[in-house]
Design a protein around this motif. Structure first.
Motif, PDB file in Angstrom:
ATOM      1  N   ALA A 105      -2.737   3.143  11.720  1.00 20.96           N
ATOM      2  CA  ALA A 105      -1.314   2.823  11.566  1.00 20.96           C
ATOM      3  C   ALA A 105      -1.005   2.272  10.181  1.00 20.96           C
ATOM      4  O   ALA A 105       0.149   2.101   9.832  1.00 20.96           O
ATOM      5  N   GLY A 106      -2.054   1.991   9.402  1.00 20.06           N
ATOM      6  CA  GLY A 106      -1.815   1.471   8.058  1.00 20.06           C
ATOM      7  C   GLY A 106      -1.576  -0.022   8.030  1.00 20.06           C
ATOM      8  O   GLY A 106      -1.217  -0.566   6.998  1.00 20.06           O
ATOM      9  N   THR A 107      -1.762  -0.691   9.175  1.00 20.82           N
ATOM     10  CA  THR A 107      -1.522  -2.128   9.197  1.00 20.82           C
ATOM     11  C   THR A 107      -2.741  -2.903   8.717  1.00 20.82           C
ATOM     12  O   THR A 107      -2.618  -4.051   8.322  1.00 20.82           O
TER      13      THR A 107
ATOM     14  N   SER B   6       0.751   3.893   1.981  1.00 23.48           N
ATOM     15  CA  SER B   6       1.301   4.233   3.295  1.00 23.48           C
ATOM     16  C   SER B   6       1.313   2.952   4.115  1.00 23.48           C
ATOM     17  O   SER B   6       0.379   2.640   4.823  1.00 23.48           O
ATOM     18  N   VAL B   7       2.381   2.195   3.943  1.00 24.90           N
ATOM     19  CA  VAL B   7       2.441   0.902   4.610  1.00 24.90           C
ATOM     20  C   VAL B   7       2.744   1.112   6.102  1.00 24.90           C
ATOM     21  O   VAL B   7       3.523   1.982   6.470  1.00 24.90           O
ATOM     22  N   GLY B   8       2.076   0.358   6.941  1.00 24.48           N
ATOM     23  CA  GLY B   8       2.289   0.491   8.389  1.00 24.48           C
ATOM     24  C   GLY B   8       2.711  -0.831   8.974  1.00 24.48           C
ATOM     25  O   GLY B   8       2.383  -1.886   8.440  1.00 24.48           O
TER      26      GLY B   8
ATOM     27  N   PRO C 235       0.826  -1.211   0.000  1.00 24.80           N
ATOM     28  CA  PRO C 235       0.000   0.000   0.000  1.00 24.80           C
ATOM     29  C   PRO C 235       0.863   1.265   0.000  1.00 24.80           C
ATOM     30  O   PRO C 235       2.049   1.195   0.302  1.00 24.80           O
TER      31      PRO C 235
ATOM     32  N   SER D 138      -6.468   3.153   4.074  1.00 19.49           N
ATOM     33  CA  SER D 138      -5.746   3.810   5.169  1.00 19.49           C
ATOM     34  C   SER D 138      -5.860   5.312   5.016  1.00 19.49           C
ATOM     35  O   SER D 138      -6.183   5.794   3.963  1.00 19.49           O
TER      36      SER D 138
ATOM     37  N   THR E 153      -4.638  -2.410   6.037  1.00 22.48           N
ATOM     38  CA  THR E 153      -4.553  -2.705   4.601  1.00 22.48           C
ATOM     39  C   THR E 153      -3.571  -3.841   4.360  1.00 22.48           C
ATOM     40  O   THR E 153      -3.807  -4.725   3.556  1.00 22.48           O
ATOM     41  N   ARG E 154      -2.454  -3.780   5.076  1.00 21.35           N
ATOM     42  CA  ARG E 154      -1.420  -4.784   4.901  1.00 21.35           C
ATOM     43  C   ARG E 154      -1.946  -6.163   5.302  1.00 21.35           C
ATOM     44  O   ARG E 154      -1.697  -7.156   4.638  1.00 21.35           O
ATOM     45  N   LEU E 155      -2.676  -6.165   6.389  1.00 22.69           N
ATOM     46  CA  LEU E 155      -3.225  -7.423   6.901  1.00 22.69           C
ATOM     47  C   LEU E 155      -4.298  -7.958   5.968  1.00 22.69           C
ATOM     48  O   LEU E 155      -4.366  -9.151   5.689  1.00 22.69           O
TER      49      LEU E 155
ATOM     50  N   GLU F 280      -5.507   0.018  14.034  1.00 25.24           N
ATOM     51  CA  GLU F 280      -4.855  -0.676  12.919  1.00 25.24           C
ATOM     52  C   GLU F 280      -5.034   0.114  11.633  1.00 25.24           C
ATOM     53  O   GLU F 280      -4.142   0.185  10.807  1.00 25.24           O
TER      54      GLU F 280
END
Lengths: 335, 343
Positions: free
Chosen positions: B127-129, A86-88, A84, B343, B131-133, B124
Motif C-alpha cells: 500500500a506504500g504506507t 507512491s505515497v500510500g 515518497p 514500495s 515507506t511513509r511510516l 503495508e
C-alpha cells in the motif's frame, strides 16, 4: 559560509555487480531548492533512501542536518520530511486520522495534534475532505495529503521523490508554487527528484543531472547551459518562404559576416551559429538579398537540451552497463 | 492549495504557538505505544477479527454446551480420579459430538495466529504506507514489535474473557465453589494457548516479511499448518516404519527407546506440544507423556497430581513452544532490520 545541511561524500550503493549510485558527492546549503534530475532508474530514489537511513550505503557517508544518516537515522528523520513517489495511506482511516497518526508518531502532544492537522489540511486545501476515507482520494489529493503529512512535523528539510507524478498540469503549478513559497518563507531546504525537466526548471535554484548513478553536472540552469553550449551560444534559425537550393549562392556571403561560425541549411530553414547575438544584422542581410523571411527564431538552451546532450553522451555507455539477466530471473522467486 | 495566503499566515501562527511543545514540558506518548494503539484499533474495526471472534466464540460455547449437558455423568463417574475437578471437567468433557475445547483450539489457534499476522508487513509495503511510516522518527523494530504485541493483546483478552465466562457460567449453573488449583490450572491452560497462538502469529509475521504478496504468505502459513496437523504424523510413521524394526521383535528396553524416539519426533510439531501440555494441565491424573513401565506404575494410586507436578511434566513443552516463538520472531527481526524499504 554556513555548514551545509545535506552533505554526501563518496556515496556508493551496489546491488550485486550493478552500481546504482557511484561515488556521489553533493552539498546542499540551507534554504536551497535542489533538483535531482535523471531518467528512471538513475539511482535517485536509492540516493534518497540512503539520506534517510532506509538503505545502507556500500561506501561513503550521507550527513543530513549534521547527523550521519546511516548510524543515526532517527535524528535525521526527526528533521526531514519525506514524500515518497507512491505515497500510500491507511485506507480504513480518514484523512485526518492518517495525519494525526503521523503527527503523534512525531511526538506532537495529544492536545494540539488535531489543531495542527486541521491547520495543515486547510493550508493544503483538503479541509473539506478531512473526514473522508483516504481510499476515496484521487491521486492528486493523495499527493497533497502526502505534503500535509510532511508539513505536520515542521521539517527543516523536505525531500520529494517525483512529487508531481500523476497530478494534472494546473495542480503541478500550484504544488510547485507552494513548495517554493514554503522554502522562501521558512528557510526550508527542499530536495526534489524528478524527470520532468520543465517543472524542475521552474522552481529549483540548482539542479544536478544524475545518470547511471553518477552526478554528471550540477549548478544553476543558467550556468549549466552556458558551460555546455559555450561553443555555440547563439543560434538563430531563419525560416524562408521558399526552399533554399542546396548549393546556396549566399552562403559564402553569410560566412563573411562578422562572428558567424557555422551555417546549416535544411529545406527552407537556415540555421546560423554565431559568437554573439547578431540577429538584427542577420535579418537585415536576408532582407537585403531579397529573400522572404517568414520567421526568425533565436534558440535558447533550456534544461531539455542540456538533458538531451547528456543523454546522447551516456546512451552508448548505459547500454553496455545493462543489468545482468540473473537479476531478472531472481526477481521471479521473490514475489 | 487554493488558499496560499491562509497557509502562510497559519504557518507563521503555528511556529509561534507550538514552539513550547518541543521544550518537553509534557512528554508525549512514545511512538511504540501509539503504534500498538493504532494496530489494536485496526484489528477491532476489521471484519477479519469479527469473523475470527465469532468462530472461536462459537466453538467455545458449543464445547461448553456439550460439556454442560454431560457434566452430571462425568462428575458422578467414580472410576475417574479427576471427577472432583468440576471446572476442568467443563473444559474437557464431551459425548463425542464435538471435541473438547482444548482440542478444537489446537486446530483453531493456528488459524487465529495466521490470519492475524499474514499480512502485517507486506500489505503495508504494497500500500506504500511502509515507506511513509519508516520516514518517521521511530525505530524499525518497533513496527514488528507493535504488530506482534497488538495481536497478542487481542488474543490474550479473548482467551482471558472466555475463561472467565466459562468459570462464571459454571458458577451460575452448578453453584459449585471453584478450587484455587482449578483457577491455576485454567489460567495455565490460557497461558499455554496464548503462547501457542503467539507461535503461529510470529511465524506468519515472518512469512509476511519474507513474501511480497499477502496471498503467498497466507497460503504458505496455511500450508505449514495443514502439513503439521495432517501429514506430519503420517510422514513420521512412514519413516520410522521403514527405518526401524518391528517393535514386536524388540526387547522391552529397546521398544521403549524406540517409542520415545518416535514421540520426540512428533514433538517437533507445535500442535503436539500444545496438546500434550493442555491435556496434562486439564486432566490432573495424567502422570507422564511418555510410556510408563510396569515397575513405574506398580503401587501407584490413580489419583490426581498437584498443580506443581503437572506443571513440571509440561515444562519442556512450554519452553519448546516459547523457544519456537522466539526463534520465529528473531528471524523476523533479522530479515526486517537490514532490509531495504521500498514500495
Amino acid at each position: 559560509m554556513e555548514k551545509p545541511i545535506i552533505e554526501l561524500r563518496g556515496l556508493t550503493k551496489c546491488y550485486g555487480s550493478l552500481k546504482a549510485v557511484d561515488n556521489l558527492d553533493l552539498t546542499i546549503q540551507k534554504g536551497e531548492i535542489f533538483g535531482l534530475l535523471g531518467p528512471n532508474g538513475a539511482g535517485k530514489t536509492t540516493t534518497i533512501m540512503m539520506m534517510l537511513g532506509l538503505t545502507e550505503p556500500t561506501a561513503g557517508t550521507a550527513t543530513v542536518c549534521g547527523y550521519n544518516a546511516t548510524t543515526n537515522p532517527i535524528a535525521v528523520k526527526r528533521k526531514v520530511g519525506y514524500l515518497p513517489d507512491s505515497v500510500g495511506f491507511y485506507d480504513s482511516m480518514t484523512a485526518l486520522e492518517n495525519l494525526t497518526y503521523i503527527g503523534r508518531l512525531n511526538g506532537i502532544p495529544e492536545a494540539e495534534v488535531k489543531d495542527r492537522a486541521f491547520e495543515v489540511m486547510t493550508a493544503i486545501g483538503l479541509r473539506d475532505a478531512a473526514d473522508k476515507k483516504t481510499s476515496a482520494f484521487s491521486r492528486g489529493m493523495k499527493q497533497r495529503l502526502g505534503l500535509a503529512d510532511v508539513l505536520i512535523k515542521q521539517p527543516e528539510v523536505i525531500i520529494l521523490d517525483e512529487p508531481t507524478l500523476g497530478i494534472d498540469p494546473s495542480g503541478v503549478k500550484e504544488f510547485l508554487k507552494l513548495i517554493r513559497q514554503l522554502s522562501r518563507q521558512h528557510g526550508i531546504t527542499v530536495l526534489l527528484s524528478s524527470h520532468h525537466l520543465h517543472q524542475v526548471q521552474q522552481v529549483c535554484d540548482r539542479v544536478g543531472i544524475f545518470v547511471g548513478g553518477k552526478m554528471l553536472v550540477e549548478g544553476s540552469v543558467d550556468k549549466l547551459s552556458r558551460s555546455l553550449f559555450k561553443n555555440e551560444t547563439n543560434v538563430v534559425s531563419i525560416s524562408l518562404a521558399e526552399a533554399v537550393p542546396t548549393p546556396w549562392e549566399f552562403e559564402d556571403d553569410l560566412h563573411r559576416l562578422e562572428r558567424v561560425q557555422r551555417v546549416a541549411v535544411t529545406d527552407n530553414v537556415v540555421e546560423i551559429s554565431c559568437l554573439s547575438d547578431i540577429t538584427p544584422s542577420l535579418v537585415r542581410f536576408f532582407v537585403h538579398k531579397g529573400l522572404d523571411v517568414t520567421g526568425v527564431h533565436k534558440k535558447e538552451y533550456g534544461l531539455d537540451d542540456i538533458y538531451e546532450k547528456y543523454f546522447e553522451n551516456n546512451l552508448a555507455e548505459s547500454n553496455t552497463n545493462e543489468k545482468p539477466n540473473r537479476v531478472f530471473q531472481k526477481s521471479f522467486f521473490k514475489k | 492549495m487554493k488558499s496560499l495566503t491562509v497557509f502562510s499566515r497559519s504557518l507563521s501562527l503555528k511556529n509561534k504557538d507550538y514552539n513550547h511543545s518541543s521544550e518537553g514540558a509534557v512528554f508525549p506518548a512514545s511512538p511504540f505505544s501509539i503504534m500498538v494503539g493504532k494496530e489494536i484499533a485496526d484489528h477491532l474495526r476489521s471484519w477479519r477479527f469479527i469473523v475470527l471472534l465469532s468462530l472461536i466464540g462459537l466453538t467455545f460455547f458449543g464445547a461448553l454446551y456439550v460439556s454442560l449437558s454431560n457434566i452430571k455423568s462425568a462428575v458422578s463417574n467414580t472410576q475417574d480420579p479427576d471427577r472432583l475437578f468440576l471446572y476442568l471437567k467443563l473444559l474437557t468433557t464431551t459425548d463425542g459430538t464435538l471435541p473438547p475445547f482444548h482440542v478444537l483450539l489446537s486446530f483453531l489457534g493456528p488459524l487465529l495466529g495466521i490470519s492475524l499476522g499474514f499480512d502485517t508487513i507486506n500489505s503495508e509495503q504494497n500500500a506504500g504506507t511502509l515507506t511513509r511510516l519508516m520516514a518517521q522518527p521511530l525505530y524499525r523494530d518497533n513496527l514488528i514489535l507493535s504488530k506482534f504485541v497488538s495481536a497478542m493483546v487481542m488474543v490474550g483478552c479473548l482467551f482471558v474473557s472466555l475463561a472467565l465466562l466459562m468459570i462464571g457460567a459454571g458458577l451460575l449453573i452448578t453453584g459449585v465453589k471453584i478450587e484455587p488449583e482449578e483457577v491455576l490450572r485454567i489460567f495455565a491452560f490460557v497461558f499455554i494457548s496464548f503462547v501457542y497462538v503467539g507461535f503461529w502469529l510470529s511465524l506468519s509475521i515472518l512469512l509476511s516479511i519474507r513474501f511480497k504478496q499477502t496471498a503467498t504468505s497466507a497460503l504458505t502459513g496455511i500450508g505449514i499448518w495443514l502439513f503439521l496437523t495432517v501429514f506430519y504424523k503420517l510422514v513420521v510413521n512412514l519413516v520410522t516404519k521403514a527405518l526401524f524394526p518391528d517393535p514386536a521383535f524388540l526387547a522391552p528396553q529397546q521398544a521403549l527407546a524406540y517409542q520415545e524416539l518416535i514421540s520426540n519426533f512428533l514433538r517437533l510439531d507445535p500442535s503436539q506440544l500444545y496438546t500434550d501440555a493442555t491435556t496434562t494441565l486439564l486432566m490432573p491424573s495424567v502422570r507422564s507423556l511418555g510410556p510408563l513401565t510396569m515397575e513405574q506404575m506398580a503401587m501407584a494410586i490413580p489419583s490426581p497430581l498437584p498443580f506443581k507436578e503437572s506443571l513440571m511434566i509440561v515444562w519442556p513443552q512450554v519452553s519448546g513452544l516459547l523457544a519456537a516463538t522466539v526463534l520465529c520472531f528473531a528471524l523476523s527481526y533479522y530479515l526486517f532490520m537490514r532490509r531495504e524499504i521500498r514500495s
